[in-house]
Scaffold this active site. Structure first.
Site, short mmCIF file in Angstrom:
data_model
loop_
_atom_site.label_atom_id
_atom_site.label_comp_id
_atom_site.label_asym_id
_atom_site.label_seq_id
_atom_site.Cartn_x
_atom_site.Cartn_y
_atom_site.Cartn_z
N GLU A 16 0.85 -1.19 0.00
CA GLU A 16 0.00 0.00 0.00
C GLU A 16 0.89 1.24 0.00
O GLU A 16 1.82 1.36 0.81
CB GLU A 16 -0.91 -0.03 1.24
CG GLU A 16 -1.88 1.13 1.27
CD GLU A 16 -3.08 0.92 2.19
OE1 GLU A 16 -3.49 -0.24 2.40
OE2 GLU A 16 -3.61 1.93 2.70
N ARG A 17 0.59 2.15 -0.91
CA ARG A 17 1.40 3.36 -1.07
C ARG A 17 2.86 3.01 -1.34
O ARG A 17 3.76 3.75 -0.92
CB ARG A 17 1.28 4.28 0.15
CG ARG A 17 -0.15 4.61 0.57
CD ARG A 17 -0.97 5.19 -0.56
NE ARG A 17 -2.34 5.46 -0.14
CZ ARG A 17 -3.29 5.82 -1.00
NH1 ARG A 17 -3.05 5.92 -2.29
NH2 ARG A 17 -4.51 6.06 -0.57
N ASN A 75 -3.29 -1.41 7.73
CA ASN A 75 -4.60 -1.93 7.36
C ASN A 75 -4.45 -3.44 7.26
O ASN A 75 -3.95 -3.94 6.26
CB ASN A 75 -5.09 -1.33 6.03
CG ASN A 75 -5.35 0.16 6.15
OD1 ASN A 75 -6.01 0.62 7.07
ND2 ASN A 75 -4.80 0.93 5.22
N GLU A 126 -10.34 5.08 9.44
CA GLU A 126 -10.60 4.75 8.04
C GLU A 126 -11.19 3.36 7.88
O GLU A 126 -10.82 2.60 7.00
CB GLU A 126 -9.32 4.91 7.21
CG GLU A 126 -8.82 6.35 7.23
CD GLU A 126 -7.54 6.57 6.41
OE1 GLU A 126 -6.82 5.60 6.17
OE2 GLU A 126 -7.31 7.72 6.03
N ARG A 163 -1.71 4.04 16.87
CA ARG A 163 -1.72 5.22 15.98
C ARG A 163 -2.84 6.20 16.36
O ARG A 163 -3.96 5.79 16.67
CB ARG A 163 -1.86 4.79 14.52
CG ARG A 163 -0.62 4.05 14.06
CD ARG A 163 -0.75 3.55 12.64
NE ARG A 163 -0.29 4.51 11.64
CZ ARG A 163 -1.01 4.91 10.61
NH1 ARG A 163 -2.25 4.51 10.44
NH2 ARG A 163 -0.51 5.76 9.73
N ASP A 218 -2.38 14.50 6.84
CA ASP A 218 -1.91 13.19 6.38
C ASP A 218 -0.71 13.32 5.46
O ASP A 218 -0.85 13.18 4.25
CB ASP A 218 -3.05 12.46 5.65
CG ASP A 218 -2.70 11.03 5.32
OD1 ASP A 218 -1.76 10.50 5.93
OD2 ASP A 218 -3.36 10.44 4.46
N GLU A 232 4.15 9.16 -0.81
CA GLU A 232 2.75 9.14 -1.23
C GLU A 232 2.31 10.49 -1.80
O GLU A 232 1.70 10.55 -2.86
CB GLU A 232 1.85 8.75 -0.04
CG GLU A 232 0.37 8.77 -0.38
CD GLU A 232 -0.52 8.33 0.78
OE1 GLU A 232 0.02 7.97 1.84
OE2 GLU A 232 -1.75 8.37 0.62
N GLU A 255 7.22 21.49 -3.37
CA GLU A 255 6.17 22.31 -2.75
C GLU A 255 5.74 23.43 -3.69
O GLU A 255 4.56 23.72 -3.82
CB GLU A 255 6.68 22.89 -1.43
CG GLU A 255 5.65 23.75 -0.71
CD GLU A 255 6.22 24.43 0.54
OE1 GLU A 255 7.44 24.70 0.56
OE2 GLU A 255 5.44 24.68 1.47
#
Lengths: 671, 671
Positions: free
Chosen positions: A159-160, A202, A285, A318, A364, A392, A503
């Site tokens: 994931e990511r 997750n 989530e 978390r 996030d 990410e 940025e």
């Protein structure tokens, strides 16, 4: 124990040449029979064999001594360093009378000392060095892998992850050959990392079983990482007592549930005596958690902490709890407030071995966020700060974006003003955690230059006060042995300012989240504007930004202690780079920099895209100076970075021109 | 041959009660040994057995005669109808002297006549009826299934399917029990459909093999549909000569390629003698096509047409060709122009058995589009018009959206002005094609009321002049046998205007594509605005819409013949509902309706959401009057429709308020 060298995989910052200086000399190791001490002996033997040096026996003349302070037969140069406690994982390094000495109280310290000698190279064997103690500033220095065993239909194997598959799992099973895991442990140890969580927070079906019937896979990974002083951690599903244990509840105050965790955790430690502990994403989530039972997150965390405590384990709990089904129409709910609202009232209620893992910002992992006020709000709680090495939101390892400067800013942020404690001090007893950017890619991190982020993470976790440019310099020296001035200067030119470049061409002034929903790559200014995720910018024809003031907004500024509660509240004092995070302002609002918000948007986006083109141009100077395959890999990514930066520039500029109607003062092309 | 009745599957518009009137009587069938004639005999036997009637032998007294005009022993009532040719698939229906007669020249006509009798119910056996000939207005009436054999990682089992899995395939293989396929054929035959394409126009790896080594699966499906007069078609991949045939080219002018198609097609017909033909999506959204070889689409289509011609087959060649990698910055490229630009110059160059399949609008099945000018531009080409029964952009079978009125408008559109030929006339020799909305859902179409769209499609393909409300009335009568006035009135109240309701709460004034990218459900005003798909609205703080005029825009209006080329060009004359498709206008522009564009947006969105709530409210009147399971299924969908309509209302209104700054004249809540 043999030193892992993996064919066809880039050696990152530990090419054989990195050990040339030490390996060409006579080296004495005085350790014990622990795994890290044995590793040091193997490392020394490997280096000496390769570079013509020799492993010295006690009493023989030597150039380098690596010794435990408790070892018998310390040579005089080492005995001279004996004194007050060095401390866990630390070491003292000195050179006198032509002998370099690393002295440590424990084998981990010896290992870190060995890699410090590698980092110094010939300089370790030059002029005399006064004794200097090296100690990790943060107790836990950890990488979280969001790896899945089974490929997730949406999120994939990792994931990511932007570096291929998992180094642990393939095709639903643990890999047969784990040499690469050991090589990974070695790379991490060389940066100071001492903990790894091996599966996604997750926790899906297959991965939940790592805790019980698939524990053997965890043990196998632990066996590979143990020699390098790294303790393995497991992400667990809060509902495991139901899904794995067959109970009808996961209530943390239910005795049967608590007993299940105690029993299950006991079995984990029977199999892996140095198991690190658990990582938990609960009530977040869609993941299950204590809220379902009307219990607090302290109740949830403490249940696991109690199960782990007898074995010396910890739970990383978390703090990423917020309403991800928010109504975008509702301007009173503020996701940025959520973690503080949920957790600050629980301060003092967590066990000593429960570590609250707090993302560095309140949202996030955006390119620019204020530091999370939770970190200042829980003096009686052990805290870990969570960063994201995997890019990410910062270019997904297709863009050069050296994150050392961002992390350095975060770790050095002082909530209570100059001279007061910094974030790194607050988290010292907890730790620094980051999501890894590593996969089974031959370069480990997809983009070869993204290795620098992994390296910098470990180094900053050990020594938060290090200058990010100096860390980068270390990394260049190790990764490109014998790097010419051209290579060194060019890489600095490309990378030192690359975070700020990123940025500039993406979301402006701290507003964040102007990315394509779902995969989070590339621009979509309104992509998250009308979603349930709580991630809005509220741009209209008059202005943009989120009013988080106490006076007229969500009151988020009040979660900070003074002076920042006042600085952020004040339109005049709020730092430009966070203005839109805290304030909704007209496009014509004049920034501290002297330009208007909308002109700043145009200027930075033109500049950022131009800088991206400059980074690509700089790389071309290195054709012929670095390995051709690595050169080609970086070049291909730079092409995409330049394309994507232009897309960001044009979409953001067009969006704000269409909305504001204010033309660019310099008349550049906006669509 | 037995009539298929599938347990646990809703009978749609063919419940046993639909055949009560005929089945309670004495019925004489005089057919031949063809499959459809046998079907009629089986249907009659089934109905009579169920409802107490009797199959009459020739010479016996009877109430209903179904006879081929060529049959021996026609009773007097039938002989009286003999006369000029009835024509392919047609029938004549009359009632005199207490006998109802259906006379047809071919067995298919007999079958359609049988279902017409069912539709009439008791009315077929009441007063005398003068002879009336029924003939299909369009020669091919076809449903395309975008079904995949293997579940596609993104698009699933059925691309753009909202009714569960495929009725043909499961777990990568043809279903063992195809009774449902036959039942589907029966439902379609009852509406007049005579062709089905069984696989996705995006032909992936497994599906490509249906043409060769998996041909048996096609034959098995054909065997189920044949009794109901439906010919099976296959979507084929243009690159098949390479991927299946091992050639190194798919060049349509290459002899080896042509021969491969000839040979392969010959084998298809050996297996399935009444095979219908091919459907091809070429050079479209990444599919291979003739452009790769510098050939035209006529070259490509003709190659396949030539292979099919000896067997009486046709190729449906889709005209959905456009640049899907457009640069949003480039305002000169107009996706709406693409099909006409590509195909109009090819008029007259297609074989007679090559049918150019043109989407009804120039974009992609939006809720409101002008009719595609390609349909008017190719008088020397056989054309089929393509509709979408599956509600990709019209609520995905979670929203009630009866599409009969939209299709009726399209089919009745007269390019050359009043009194001139309508779209249905232009396509008469080609056909009407639609993407099916059917899956393995117990209600066939997910939303039970979406069955009405499938029904209406077939009926309009047969008789484009039918009033959509009358078709809906037929559907209600058949589907809810003995429906009370309450049921009938309520369903009309809910459905008659549901397309316009849907239009009101979604994208305004013909602008289209304000949907979430990818899955296309729910609002995202800027979702496609900065993408490569060519689907833009160009909203800024001053106005919105796409200038497609000749005077100042892309010139798309010039693709229409007069009078529409002038009507659409004119800001004053352009119909309100298409204004933003053709013109970019200020928010304060006053519509023909008398309100400004922005006020229209607010008004229609408030009204549309309110109407959606009204539809839900209306349904509640039917609690207890319809089957409880069906009631619950519809109610659950209506809840989602109301929620989603409010989301559309608020996102669209908020977007335009933020951009325009113009407040709602009636002061309603906008966010």
């Amino acid at each position: 124990m043999t030193v892992p060298h993996v064919p066809d995989v880039h050696p990152a910052w530990l090419p054989p040449e990195a050990f040339r200086a030490a390996g060409a000399r006579r080296v004495l190791v005085l350790g014990d029979d622990s795994a890290p001490a044995e590793t040091v002996r193997a490392e020394v033997a490997d280096a000496c064999e390769r570079h013509g040096g020799a492993v010295a026996a006690p009493g023989e003349a030597c150039d380098l001594v690596l010794a435990l302070s408790s070892a018998a037969g310390l040579p005089a140069e080492a005995r001279a360093l004996l004194g007050p406690e060095i401390g866990a994982e630390g070491f003292v390094l000195a050179r006198r009378d032509g002998v370099t000495v690393v002295l440590a109280d424990d084998p981990a310290g010896l290992l870190y000392g060995w890699f410090e000698v590698a980092r110094l190279g010939e300089a370790a064997f030059g002029e005399a060095r006064p004794a200097r103690a090296h100690r990790p500033a943060l107790r836990r220095r950890m990488l979280d892998h969001w790896d899945n065993i089974d490929v997730h239909p949406v999120m994939g194997q990792v994931e990511r992850g932007y570096s291929g598959g998992s180094i642990f799992w393939l095709d639903g099973a643990l890999r047969a050959d784990l040499t690469r895991v050991r090589a990974y442990g070695r790379l991490l140890a060389a940066t100071g990392v001492n903990a790894v969580a091996i599966n996604n927070v997750n926790v899906h079906t297959a991965e939940a079983h790592l805790l019980t019937d698939r524990l053997g896979e965890v043990a196998a990974v632990a066996a590979e990482l143990r020699p390098y002083g790294i303790r393995v951690h497991l992400s667990v599903n809060f509902a495991s007592p139901i899904t794995l244990g067959g109970l009808d509840s996961a209530d943390p105050l239910d005795e049967a549930v608590r007993e299940w965790w105690t029993r299950t955790t006991g079995r984990v430690y029977e199999t892996i005596p140095d198991f690190g502990g658990y990582v938990v994403k609960a009530d977040s989530e869609g993941q299950p958690g204590p809220f379902a039972y009307g219990r607090s997150h302290a109740d949830g965390a403490n249940m696991l902490a109690d199960a782990l405590a007898p074995h010396g384990g910890v739970v990383f709990w978390r703090a990423f709890v917020y309403n991800h089904r928010q109504d975008w129409r509702d301007r009173s709910t503020d996701r940025a407030r959520a973690a503080h609202d949920h957790f600050a009232p629980l301060d003092g209620r967590f066990r000593d071995n429960a570590i609250l893992q707090v993302k560095y910002g309140p949202m996030d992992f955006q390119t620019r966020e204020p530091v999370s006020p939770v970190i200042a709000a829980m003096p009686a709680t052990r805290l870990a700060v969570e960063l994201q090495v995997t890019q990410e939101y910062t270019g997904q390892q297709r863009h050069v974006c050296y994150l050392g400067p961002m992390w350095s800013e975060v770790l050095g942020f002082r909530f209570w003003g100059p001279g007061e404690r910094a974030v790194a001090d607050v988290a010292a007893g907890g730790g620094l955690v980051a999501v890894s950017n590593v996969g089974d890619d031959p370069y480990w991190t997809g983009h070869p230059l993204a290795q620098a982020n992994l390296y910098a993470f470990g180094r900053l976790a050990w020594s938060p006060e290090l200058d990010p440019a100096a860390i980068l310099d270390e990394w260049i020296g190790l990764t490109f042995p014998g790097a010419s001035g051209l290579v060194r200067d060019t890489l600095h030119e490309m990378m030192d300012g690359s975070w700020e470049t990123y940025e500039r061409y993406t979301a402006p002034l701290g507003v964040g989240f102007m990315v394509r929903p779902g995969h989070h790559y590339g621009p979509d200014v309104d992509g998250y504007e009308y979603t349930p995720w709580g991630t809005y910018h509220f741009a209209d024809r008059d202005g943009v930004g989120v009013d988080r003031t106490r006076a007229t907004g969500t009151g988020y500024t009040g979660q900070y202690p003074a002076p920042w509660s006042e600085v952020y509240e004040s339109l005049a004092e709020c730092p430009d780079e966070l203005l839109l995070f805290f304030h909704h302002v007209p496009y014509e609002h004049v920034l501290q920099s002297g330009v208007t918000v909308v002109q700043h948007i145009y200027d930075t986006h033109f500049a950022g895209a131009e800088e991206a083109a400059g980074i690509r141009l700089a790389w071309e100077k290195l054709a012929g100076s670095v390995d051709p395959a690595l050169y080609a890999r970086v070049q291909e990514r730079l092409d995409e970075q330049v394309r994507c930066a232009e897309e960001w520039r044009d979409q953001v500029n067009t969006y704000f021109l269409r909305k504001s109607g204010v033309p660019d003062a310099r008349g550049r092309q906006i669509y």
